[in-house]
Design a protein around this motif. Structure first.
Motif, mmCIF file in Angstrom:
data_model
loop_
_atom_site.group_PDB
_atom_site.id
_atom_site.type_symbol
_atom_site.label_atom_id
_atom_site.label_comp_id
_atom_site.label_asym_id
_atom_site.label_seq_id
_atom_site.Cartn_x
_atom_site.Cartn_y
_atom_site.Cartn_z
ATOM 1 N N THR A 168 -41.899 -41.710 -38.127
ATOM 2 C CA THR A 168 -42.024 -42.516 -39.276
ATOM 3 C C THR A 168 -42.359 -41.568 -40.731
ATOM 4 N N ALA A 169 -43.208 -40.952 -40.778
ATOM 5 C CA ALA A 169 -42.997 -39.695 -41.734
ATOM 6 C C ALA A 169 -41.696 -38.968 -41.753
ATOM 7 N N PHE A 170 -41.266 -38.423 -41.136
ATOM 8 C CA PHE A 170 -39.981 -37.876 -40.810
ATOM 9 C C PHE A 170 -39.225 -38.990 -41.608
ATOM 10 N N LEU A 171 -38.593 -40.384 -41.283
ATOM 11 C CA LEU A 171 -37.538 -41.051 -41.678
ATOM 12 C C LEU A 171 -38.325 -41.825 -43.201
ATOM 13 N N VAL A 172 -39.478 -41.244 -43.507
ATOM 14 C CA VAL A 172 -39.747 -42.177 -44.901
ATOM 15 C C VAL A 172 -39.005 -40.223 -45.383
ATOM 16 N N THR A 173 -39.181 -38.837 -45.690
ATOM 17 C CA THR A 173 -38.222 -38.522 -46.017
ATOM 18 C C THR A 173 -36.845 -38.353 -45.979
ATOM 19 N N LEU A 174 -36.369 -39.278 -45.561
ATOM 20 C CA LEU A 174 -35.162 -39.849 -45.665
ATOM 21 C C LEU A 174 -34.223 -40.146 -46.398
ATOM 22 N N ARG A 175 -35.380 -40.935 -47.385
ATOM 23 C CA ARG A 175 -35.295 -42.186 -48.552
ATOM 24 C C ARG A 175 -34.274 -42.065 -49.386
ATOM 25 N N PRO A 176 -34.455 -40.823 -49.934
ATOM 26 C CA PRO A 176 -32.986 -40.182 -50.945
ATOM 27 C C PRO A 176 -32.051 -40.296 -50.763
ATOM 28 N N ALA A 177 -31.401 -40.347 -49.251
ATOM 29 C CA ALA A 177 -30.025 -39.988 -48.327
ATOM 30 C C ALA A 177 -29.505 -41.599 -48.741
ATOM 31 N N TRP A 178 -30.577 -43.008 -48.161
ATOM 32 C CA TRP A 178 -30.506 -44.115 -47.994
ATOM 33 C C TRP A 178 -30.436 -44.381 -49.535
ATOM 34 N N TRP A 179 -30.830 -44.025 -50.370
ATOM 35 C CA TRP A 179 -30.578 -44.272 -51.733
ATOM 36 C C TRP A 179 -29.017 -44.041 -52.131
ATOM 37 N N LEU A 180 -28.878 -42.759 -51.686
ATOM 38 C CA LEU A 180 -26.872 -42.400 -51.958
ATOM 39 C C LEU A 180 -26.657 -42.314 -51.173
ATOM 40 N N LEU A 181 -26.884 -43.176 -49.811
ATOM 41 C CA LEU A 181 -25.726 -44.914 -49.073
ATOM 42 C C LEU A 181 -25.338 -45.829 -49.943
ATOM 43 N N ARG A 182 -26.860 -46.295 -50.676
ATOM 44 C CA ARG A 182 -26.672 -47.828 -51.116
ATOM 45 C C ARG A 182 -25.384 -47.448 -52.626
ATOM 46 N N GLY A 183 -25.986 -46.551 -52.926
ATOM 47 C CA GLY A 183 -25.149 -45.959 -54.321
ATOM 48 C C GLY A 183 -23.878 -45.940 -54.403
ATOM 49 N N TYR A 184 -23.788 -44.765 -52.762
ATOM 50 C CA TYR A 184 -22.007 -44.826 -52.731
ATOM 51 C C TYR A 184 -21.283 -45.915 -52.422
ATOM 52 N N LEU A 185 -22.418 -46.695 -51.424
ATOM 53 C CA LEU A 185 -21.191 -48.313 -51.292
ATOM 54 C C LEU A 185 -21.226 -49.299 -52.507
ATOM 55 N N ALA A 186 -21.928 -49.240 -52.835
ATOM 56 C CA ALA A 186 -21.978 -50.385 -54.678
ATOM 57 C C ALA A 186 -20.665 -49.956 -55.029
ATOM 58 N N ALA A 187 -21.179 -48.893 -55.256
ATOM 59 C CA ALA A 187 -19.258 -47.628 -56.070
ATOM 60 C C ALA A 187 -18.419 -48.159 -55.455
ATOM 61 N N TRP A 188 -17.788 -48.274 -54.410
ATOM 62 C CA TRP A 188 -17.247 -48.766 -53.419
ATOM 63 C C TRP A 188 -17.043 -49.696 -53.404
ATOM 64 N N ALA A 189 -17.505 -50.593 -53.471
ATOM 65 C CA ALA A 189 -17.481 -52.629 -53.528
ATOM 66 C C ALA A 189 -17.087 -52.610 -55.499
ATOM 67 N N LEU A 190 -17.413 -52.268 -56.250
ATOM 68 C CA LEU A 190 -16.714 -51.871 -57.709
ATOM 69 C C LEU A 190 -15.783 -50.821 -58.049
ATOM 70 N N TRP A 191 -15.390 -49.964 -57.200
ATOM 71 C CA TRP A 191 -14.253 -49.387 -56.871
ATOM 72 C C TRP A 191 -12.873 -50.486 -56.719
ATOM 73 N N SER A 192 -13.488 -51.098 -55.284
ATOM 74 C CA SER A 192 -12.011 -52.459 -55.006
ATOM 75 C C SER A 192 -12.226 -53.367 -55.396
ATOM 76 N N THR A 193 -13.080 -53.652 -56.094
ATOM 77 C CA THR A 193 -12.767 -55.333 -56.487
ATOM 78 C C THR A 193 -12.105 -54.980 -58.397
ATOM 79 N N LEU A 194 -12.280 -53.635 -58.442
ATOM 80 C CA LEU A 194 -11.333 -53.758 -59.856
ATOM 81 C C LEU A 194 -9.848 -52.967 -59.421
#
Lengths: 110, 203
Positions: free
Chosen positions: B116-142
């Motif tokens: 679990t402690a190790f998964l918590v250290t991966l949190r920044p990677a999850w934020w990066l992925l979410r940001g990436y998906l948001a950017a992709w959604a925005l791009w595909s809409t525009l």
């Protein structure tokens, strides 16, 4: 009759009787019960029974520190425990006598 | 666990400590006071028993789980998982039960905590992925084009992408934790061949 089932029914009385002879720690009580002939008695059952009798106010408990190992927890009987022992002892004797009569009669007619 | 147990062979002290630890883990749903009451003096008593039986605690007492169940039954305590909070249907009750279950789980399987402690250290990677998906959604809409599949932007693991390197330590750490837990259990099993369980339960 399963001896284990019988032991379950009289474990409180047996533990009280052993501790009444002399204070003892858990494993010591287990050993004395087995030496008395109750081979079927389970270690954890004795520990749990000691704890329950203590919580019911029938036993006292004290810790004896050891220089060479972890501390031991001793149990001793108190006034209430003695009363319980006498009362349950009477119940047991009366029950055992009833069973004895029953079996003697049955064997006499067989 | 306790360095005053050295008068017994090291293997026996390890076995006793491991056994006591596992019994305590089986009682973790009870109030701490009850657990201390039930297991106080246990280490000294089991050390004596272990020395007599050549370290065959499991042969003499059965598994820590069985031992704990017998202890609870004889002490008049509820079986594991029964009692407190059961009738509480509220959300906080459910959360409390979940916390207790998680505590029980991590105490029984300590490797889960490191995982679990190790998964918590991966949190920044999850934020990066979410940001990436948001950017992709925005791009595909525009762009009003048919959206490209989001994985088209992710570097392929086969070509040495970061995702690949992230997964490796997760596996090895979890595996190491598992091995540690198994070692603790094995400490008391080395002389299991000895004989069957002695004594009876109360349930």
């Amino acid at each position: 009759v399963e001896t284990t089932q019988l032991v379950k029914g009289v474990l409180d009385l047996a533990v009280l009787a052993v501790v009444a002879q002399e204070d003892g720690y858990g494993y010591d009580v287990v050993r004395r019960l087995r030496a008395a002939g109750l081979d079927e008695v389970g270690d954890a059952s004795v520990y749990g029974t000691l704890r329950r009798l203590y919580n019911a106010g029938a036993l006292t408990s004290y810790v004896v520190p050891s220089d060479e190992g972890p501390h031991r927890k001793y149990y001793g009987i108190n006034k209430q425990g003695h009363q319980t022992l006498v009362l349950q002892g009477k119940t047991w004797r009366s029950f055992a006598s009833t069973m004895e009569d029953l079996l003697t009669t049955a064997e006499g007619t067989a | 666990m306790n360095d005053t147990t050295v008068r017994y062979p090291a293997g026996l002290a390890d076995c006793v400590s491991a056994y006591v630890r596992e019994v305590r883990a089986e009682l973790v749903d009870l109030p701490a006071e009850d657990v201390d009451d039930l297991t106080g003096g246990m280490e000294a008593d089991l050390s004596e028993l272990a020395a007599e039986s050549g370290g065959d605690l499991i042969g003499r007492l059965g598994s820590p789980r069985l031992y704990a169940a017998e202890l609870r039954a004889a002490a008049g305590l509820p079986e594991r998982g029964v009692g407190r909070g059961r009738r509480d249907g509220s959300l906080s009750g459910a959360a409390a039960r979940a916390r207790v279950s998680w505590a029980m789980l991590t105490r029984a399987h300590p490797w889960l905590r490191s995982a679990t402690a190790f998964l918590v250290t991966l949190r920044p990677a999850w934020w990066l992925l979410r940001g990436y998906l948001a950017a992709w959604a925005l791009w595909s809409t525009l762009s009003r084009q048919h959206p490209r599949h989001p994985t088209a932007f992710v570097p392929s693991p086969r070509h040495g992408g970061r995702g690949h390197r992230y997964q490796r330590p997760a596996r090895s750490r979890v595996a190491a934790g598992k091995a540690g837990h198994e070692t603790v259990t094995r400490r008391c099993q080395h002389s299991r061949r000895y004989r069957g369980t002695r004594g009876v339960g109360l349930d």
